[in-house]
Motif scaffolding. Structure first.
Motif, short mmCIF file in Angstrom:
data_model
loop_
_atom_site.label_atom_id
_atom_site.label_comp_id
_atom_site.label_asym_id
_atom_site.label_seq_id
_atom_site.Cartn_x
_atom_site.Cartn_y
_atom_site.Cartn_z
N ARG A 81 0.85 -1.19 0.00
CA ARG A 81 0.00 0.00 0.00
C ARG A 81 0.88 1.25 0.00
N PRO A 82 0.35 2.39 -0.46
CA PRO A 82 1.18 3.61 -0.46
C PRO A 82 1.69 3.99 0.93
N GLY A 83 0.87 3.75 1.96
CA GLY A 83 1.31 4.10 3.31
C GLY A 83 2.36 3.17 3.88
N ASP A 84 2.60 2.04 3.19
CA ASP A 84 3.65 1.11 3.64
C ASP A 84 5.04 1.56 3.20
N ILE A 85 5.11 2.45 2.21
CA ILE A 85 6.40 2.90 1.70
C ILE A 85 7.05 3.83 2.71
N LYS A 86 8.25 3.48 3.13
CA LYS A 86 8.97 4.27 4.13
C LYS A 86 10.06 5.15 3.52
N LEU A 87 10.58 4.72 2.34
CA LEU A 87 11.70 5.44 1.74
C LEU A 87 11.46 5.64 0.24
N VAL A 88 11.77 6.83 -0.27
CA VAL A 88 11.72 7.10 -1.71
C VAL A 88 13.13 7.45 -2.17
N ALA A 89 13.48 6.97 -3.37
CA ALA A 89 14.81 7.21 -3.93
C ALA A 89 14.69 7.29 -5.44
N ALA A 90 15.74 7.77 -6.08
CA ALA A 90 15.71 7.89 -7.54
C ALA A 90 17.11 7.84 -8.11
N LEU A 91 17.21 7.27 -9.31
CA LEU A 91 18.44 7.24 -10.10
C LEU A 91 18.14 7.87 -11.45
N PRO A 149 2.98 10.41 6.57
CA PRO A 149 3.71 11.68 6.75
C PRO A 149 5.18 11.49 7.08
N ASP A 150 5.56 10.28 7.49
CA ASP A 150 6.94 10.04 7.92
C ASP A 150 7.81 9.44 6.82
N VAL A 151 7.30 9.38 5.58
CA VAL A 151 8.12 8.86 4.50
C VAL A 151 9.40 9.68 4.38
N LYS A 152 10.51 9.02 4.11
CA LYS A 152 11.83 9.68 4.10
C LYS A 152 12.52 9.46 2.75
N GLY A 153 13.63 10.20 2.59
CA GLY A 153 14.48 10.04 1.42
C GLY A 153 14.33 11.11 0.37
N HIS A 167 19.51 13.89 -0.15
CA HIS A 167 19.00 12.69 0.50
C HIS A 167 19.16 11.48 -0.43
N LEU A 168 18.08 10.86 -0.88
CA LEU A 168 18.20 9.64 -1.69
C LEU A 168 17.94 9.91 -3.18
N ASP A 169 18.06 11.16 -3.60
CA ASP A 169 18.06 11.47 -5.02
C ASP A 169 19.50 11.36 -5.49
N GLU A 170 19.84 10.23 -6.09
CA GLU A 170 21.22 9.94 -6.48
C GLU A 170 21.52 10.37 -7.92
N ALA A 171 20.55 10.97 -8.60
CA ALA A 171 20.73 11.34 -10.01
C ALA A 171 21.85 12.35 -10.18
N VAL A 172 22.57 12.23 -11.28
CA VAL A 172 23.67 13.13 -11.61
C VAL A 172 23.46 13.66 -13.02
N ASP A 190 24.31 4.86 1.06
CA ASP A 190 23.59 5.87 1.83
C ASP A 190 22.51 5.25 2.71
N LEU A 191 21.83 4.25 2.19
CA LEU A 191 20.78 3.59 2.97
C LEU A 191 21.36 2.89 4.20
N LYS A 192 22.49 2.28 4.04
CA LYS A 192 23.11 1.55 5.15
C LYS A 192 23.77 2.48 6.16
N ALA A 193 24.18 3.67 5.70
CA ALA A 193 24.93 4.58 6.58
C ALA A 193 24.05 5.43 7.48
N ASP A 194 22.80 5.64 7.09
CA ASP A 194 21.93 6.56 7.83
C ASP A 194 21.09 5.79 8.85
N PRO A 195 21.22 6.11 10.14
CA PRO A 195 20.46 5.39 11.18
C PRO A 195 18.95 5.62 11.09
#
Length: 403
Positions: A81-91, A149-153, A167-172, A190-195
């Motif tokens: 579900r959309p509310g299950d997503i905790k992290l957003v990222a992009a390449l 509301p607590d989604v991160k990245g 944050h987790l926008d890794e695009a260059v 980055d995912l592994k380094a951030d508590p």
């Protein structure tokens, strides 16, 4: 002094007088000079959020009803579900980095307005809660905040690769498909380094858009060959499959580069910008035009074949879904139906403006909640919003689309 050098210097001086910087013809076939400028850091250590003068407000009718997250975190990506997503990222490349999204001049195209990126920007977090709409800017993170509301990245403000606000926008900017695996490795690091991130247990939404730079330089770079391009995309998807638990990957197929490269050809600044970073797409002979269109089509066809091979359906907590809303999208036109509406584009008439990102975010969201085999391949103004419901609450995957 040679005639060529005199003409070049005259063109350069005229361009600088016309717009200050950047609007001149690149003589480097690999466009190194322009790409370097695009990636220059702004003259501050911590990029700021956009100020009020840079924010353009829209009236997005986000009419989706709230549905809660799963009672327990799902173990299957097909029950996400959309509310299950905790992290957003992009390449990706400069489109995902938000180059020029809030720029007022061609010089501003060098800035990565990541907070406005349609797939990973979250600039307008302050206006969102369970009782509000994605009113000011439609991006995937801003829509997801309605459900969690607590989604991160998500990225904010102007930020370069590796900056705090990325944050987790890794695009260059300037990236091609071959660069994606390095971005993916940085993402895992980055995912592994951030508590604040739980790499093993958090559900992750990763969006990938690539290919514009491959096509824009197809005539000077052998890695733009469709088979090599596909192999490079396969490499990053294989890496994500091998290393990333609990991950839903949006793989976007590309729009028609030849249409976009033709925008703004009556605008001197846009002409020179296109000559600089999309030279190959401007070649006017029949062979070049056919080659560009053929490559563009093969990029899409090959990615569809790759994903439909079920190569990425071997784990229950990982999937790759093609979201094709850009495939047949054409540049919007003004009311006269003959003049392109450049308000959707940055001052270089190529990258998305904030308005363009706003509507791209809407298009991607709709694809995510359309069944595979029934997804829109273009977005248009005023299209209806697709929403998760209690009867159909999940992001659509190949598996749950046909259950």
């Amino acid at each position: 002094m040679s005639i060529f050098r005199i003409v070049f210097l005259a063109s350069f001086v005229f361009a600088v007088l016309f717009d200050g910087v950047l609007a001149f013809k690149c003589i480097d076939p690999n466009n190194t000079f322009f790409r370097t400028l695009l990636q220059e850091n702004p003259a501050h250590i911590r990029p700021p959020k956009l100020d009020d003068s840079q924010k353009v407000k829209y009236s997005n009718d986000f009419t989706c009803d709230y549905i809660p997250p799963s009672a327990e975190p799902p173990t299957s990506v097909h029950k996400l579900r959309p509310g299950d997503i905790k992290l957003v990222a992009a390449l990706g490349d400069s489109l995902t980095a938000g180059n020029g999204a809030a720029a007022l001049t061609i010089y501003g195209v060098k800035n990565n307005y990541r907070g406005l990126s349609f797939s990973v920007g979250g600039e307008y977090d302050e206006v969102l809660n369970h009782n509000n709409k994605v009113s000011e800017h439609f991006s995937i993170p801003n829509a997801l905040k309605f459900y969690n509301p607590d989604v991160k990245g998500w990225a904010v403000g102007i930020a370069n690769p590796g900056d705090l606000n990325s944050h987790l926008d890794e695009a260059v900017a300037g990236s091609k498909a071959v660069n994606l695996t390095a971005q993916a490795k940085q993402l895992v690091e980055d995912l592994k380094a951030d508590p604040d991130y739980d790499f093993e247990n958090d559900w992750k939404l990763v969006t990938i858009l690539i290919g514009g730079n491959n096509l824009c330089q197809y005539c000077v770079d052998e890695r733009s060959d469709p088979e090599i391009f596909t192999a490079d995309v396969q490499a990053v998807l294989d890496y994500l499959l091998e290393t990333m638990p609990r991950t839903f990957v949006n793989l976007l197929t590309l729009f028609n580069i030849d249409q976009v490269s033709a925008l703004g050809q009556e605008n001197y600044v846009c002409q020179k910008a296109h000559e600089c970073f999309c030279y190959c797409a401007l070649l006017d002979d029949s062979y070049s035009k056919i080659t560009l269109q053929s490559y563009n089509g093969l990029y899409r066809t090959n990615l569809w074949s790759l994903v439909q091979s079920n190569r990425y359906e071997v784990r229950d907590d990982f999937t790759v879904v093609i979201q094709p809303f850009l495939e047949n999208t054409t540049p919007p036109y003004k009311d006269d139906n003959t003049t392109p509406d450049l308000s959707y584009f940055a001052p270089d008439c190529f990258h998305f403006s904030q308005k363009g990102h706003n509507y791209a975010g809407n298009g991607l969201w709709n694809n995510m909640f359309q069944k595979c085999g029934h997804k829109d391949t273009k977005w248009s103004l005023g299209e209806r919003l697709f929403c998760p419901t209690e009867e159909s609450p999940y992001l659509f995957t190949h598996k749950n689309s046909y259950e």
